[in-house]
Motif scaffolding. Structure first.
Motif, PDB file in Angstrom:
ATOM      1  N   VAL A 101       0.874  -1.134   0.032  1.00 15.09           N
ATOM      2  CA  VAL A 101       0.078   0.200  -0.028  1.00 15.09           C
ATOM      3  C   VAL A 101       1.119   1.438   0.165  1.00 15.09           C
ATOM      4  O   VAL A 101       2.114   1.214   0.354  1.00 15.09           O
ATOM      5  CB  VAL A 101      -1.101  -0.025   1.185  1.00 15.09           C
ATOM      6  N   ASP A 102       0.334   2.352  -0.442  1.00 18.15           N
ATOM      7  CA  ASP A 102       0.942   3.685  -0.417  1.00 18.15           C
ATOM      8  C   ASP A 102       1.174   4.075   0.930  1.00 18.15           C
ATOM      9  O   ASP A 102       0.207   3.724   1.749  1.00 18.15           O
ATOM     10  CB  ASP A 102       0.256   4.649  -1.124  1.00 18.15           C
ATOM     11  N   ASP A 103       2.204   4.715   1.492  1.00 15.88           N
ATOM     12  CA  ASP A 103       2.777   5.215   2.545  1.00 15.88           C
ATOM     13  C   ASP A 103       2.045   6.588   2.734  1.00 15.88           C
ATOM     14  O   ASP A 103       2.730   7.670   2.373  1.00 15.88           O
ATOM     15  CB  ASP A 103       4.026   5.435   2.800  1.00 15.88           C
ATOM     16  N   THR A 104       0.753   6.966   2.952  1.00 15.99           N
ATOM     17  CA  THR A 104       0.038   7.890   3.011  1.00 15.99           C
ATOM     18  C   THR A 104      -0.598   8.199   4.774  1.00 15.99           C
ATOM     19  O   THR A 104      -0.724   6.918   5.541  1.00 15.99           O
ATOM     20  CB  THR A 104      -1.347   7.976   2.197  1.00 15.99           C
ATOM     21  N   PRO A 105      -0.723   9.169   5.149  1.00 18.95           N
ATOM     22  CA  PRO A 105      -1.439   9.215   6.368  1.00 18.95           C
ATOM     23  C   PRO A 105      -2.558   8.514   6.626  1.00 18.95           C
ATOM     24  O   PRO A 105      -2.839   8.006   7.824  1.00 18.95           O
ATOM     25  CB  PRO A 105      -1.657  10.952   6.718  1.00 18.95           C
ATOM     26  N   ALA A 106      -3.531   8.400   5.607  1.00 18.89           N
ATOM     27  CA  ALA A 106      -4.711   7.567   5.808  1.00 18.89           C
ATOM     28  C   ALA A 106      -4.358   6.061   6.066  1.00 18.89           C
ATOM     29  O   ALA A 106      -4.997   5.468   6.824  1.00 18.89           O
ATOM     30  CB  ALA A 106      -5.492   7.696   4.451  1.00 18.89           C
ATOM     31  N   MET A 107      -3.352   5.654   4.931  1.00 21.43           N
ATOM     32  CA  MET A 107      -3.017   4.129   5.264  1.00 21.43           C
ATOM     33  C   MET A 107      -2.441   3.955   6.683  1.00 21.43           C
ATOM     34  O   MET A 107      -2.719   2.921   7.318  1.00 21.43           O
ATOM     35  CB  MET A 107      -2.037   3.639   4.319  1.00 21.43           C
ATOM     36  N   ARG A 108      -1.755   4.805   7.188  1.00 18.28           N
ATOM     37  CA  ARG A 108      -0.859   4.559   8.428  1.00 18.28           C
ATOM     38  C   ARG A 108      -2.068   4.829   9.636  1.00 18.28           C
ATOM     39  O   ARG A 108      -1.754   3.893  10.621  1.00 18.28           O
ATOM     40  CB  ARG A 108      -0.039   5.767   8.616  1.00 18.28           C
ATOM     41  N   GLY A 109      -3.076   5.527   9.313  1.00 13.49           N
ATOM     42  CA  GLY A 109      -4.187   5.720  10.229  1.00 13.49           C
ATOM     43  C   GLY A 109      -4.899   4.227  10.369  1.00 13.49           C
ATOM     44  O   GLY A 109      -5.297   3.583  11.460  1.00 13.49           O
ATOM     45  N   MET A 110      -4.844   3.680   9.072  1.00  9.16           N
ATOM     46  CA  MET A 110      -5.725   2.321   8.973  1.00  9.16           C
ATOM     47  C   MET A 110      -5.026   1.426   9.685  1.00  9.16           C
ATOM     48  O   MET A 110      -5.170   0.210  10.562  1.00  9.16           O
ATOM     49  CB  MET A 110      -5.829   1.895   7.646  1.00  9.16           C
ATOM     50  N   ILE A 111      -3.721   1.314   9.530  1.00 14.03           N
ATOM     51  CA  ILE A 111      -2.664   0.263   9.985  1.00 14.03           C
ATOM     52  C   ILE A 111      -2.468   0.360  11.671  1.00 14.03           C
ATOM     53  O   ILE A 111      -2.423  -0.642  12.215  1.00 14.03           O
ATOM     54  CB  ILE A 111      -1.223   0.371   9.337  1.00 14.03           C
ATOM     55  N   ARG A 112      -2.490   1.629  12.079  1.00 18.88           N
ATOM     56  CA  ARG A 112      -2.605   1.981  13.445  1.00 18.88           C
ATOM     57  C   ARG A 112      -3.989   1.217  14.317  1.00 18.88           C
ATOM     58  O   ARG A 112      -3.659   0.759  15.117  1.00 18.88           O
ATOM     59  CB  ARG A 112      -2.588   3.439  13.816  1.00 18.88           C
ATOM     60  N   VAL A 113      -5.123   1.025  13.508  1.00 18.97           N
ATOM     61  CA  VAL A 113      -6.318   0.682  14.222  1.00 18.97           C
ATOM     62  C   VAL A 113      -6.133  -0.949  14.400  1.00 18.97           C
ATOM     63  O   VAL A 113      -6.528  -1.402  15.251  1.00 18.97           O
ATOM     64  CB  VAL A 113      -7.430   0.901  13.169  1.00 18.97           C
ATOM     65  N   VAL A 114      -5.405  -1.465  13.531  1.00 17.48           N
ATOM     66  CA  VAL A 114      -5.146  -2.976  13.297  1.00 17.48           C
ATOM     67  C   VAL A 114      -3.739  -3.331  13.587  1.00 17.48           C
ATOM     68  O   VAL A 114      -3.316  -4.435  13.311  1.00 17.48           O
ATOM     69  CB  VAL A 114      -5.947  -3.716  12.324  1.00 17.48           C
ATOM     70  N   SER A 115      -3.120  -2.634  14.434  1.00 19.38           N
ATOM     71  CA  SER A 115      -1.530  -2.604  14.259  1.00 19.38           C
ATOM     72  C   SER A 115      -1.242  -3.992  15.431  1.00 19.38           C
ATOM     73  O   SER A 115      -0.218  -4.868  15.046  1.00 19.38           O
ATOM     74  CB  SER A 115      -0.933  -1.775  15.303  1.00 19.38           C
TER      75      SER A 115
END
Length: 64
Positions: free
Chosen positions: A42-56
């Motif tokens: 996935v692209d390294d964007t703030p939106a993707m980082r937020g999604m990853i943080r939810v399911v870290s």
């Protein structure tokens, strides 16, 4: 936001979503993960980082 246009992250599902909150299950699906040990890029964007943080606690992340 310099140098984030071309950066990618490899996201791998390492724990099951069974019994997890619906929000977490939907976030994993939105990341494109369907099966255990599946990896998506996935692209390294703030939106993707937020999604990853939810399911870290369910995924592992490495730079592509």
């Amino acid at each position: 936001m310099a140098n984030t246009e071309n950066k990618k992250l490899n996201v791998t599902l390492v724990k099951s979503t069974a019994g997890r909150l619906v929000k977490q299950q939907r976030t994993v699906e939105a990341l494109g993960l369907r099966k255990l040990h599946q990896t998506v890029t996935v692209d390294d964007t703030p939106a993707m980082r937020g999604m990853i943080r939810v399911v870290s606690h369910l995924v592992s992340v490495t730079e592509a």
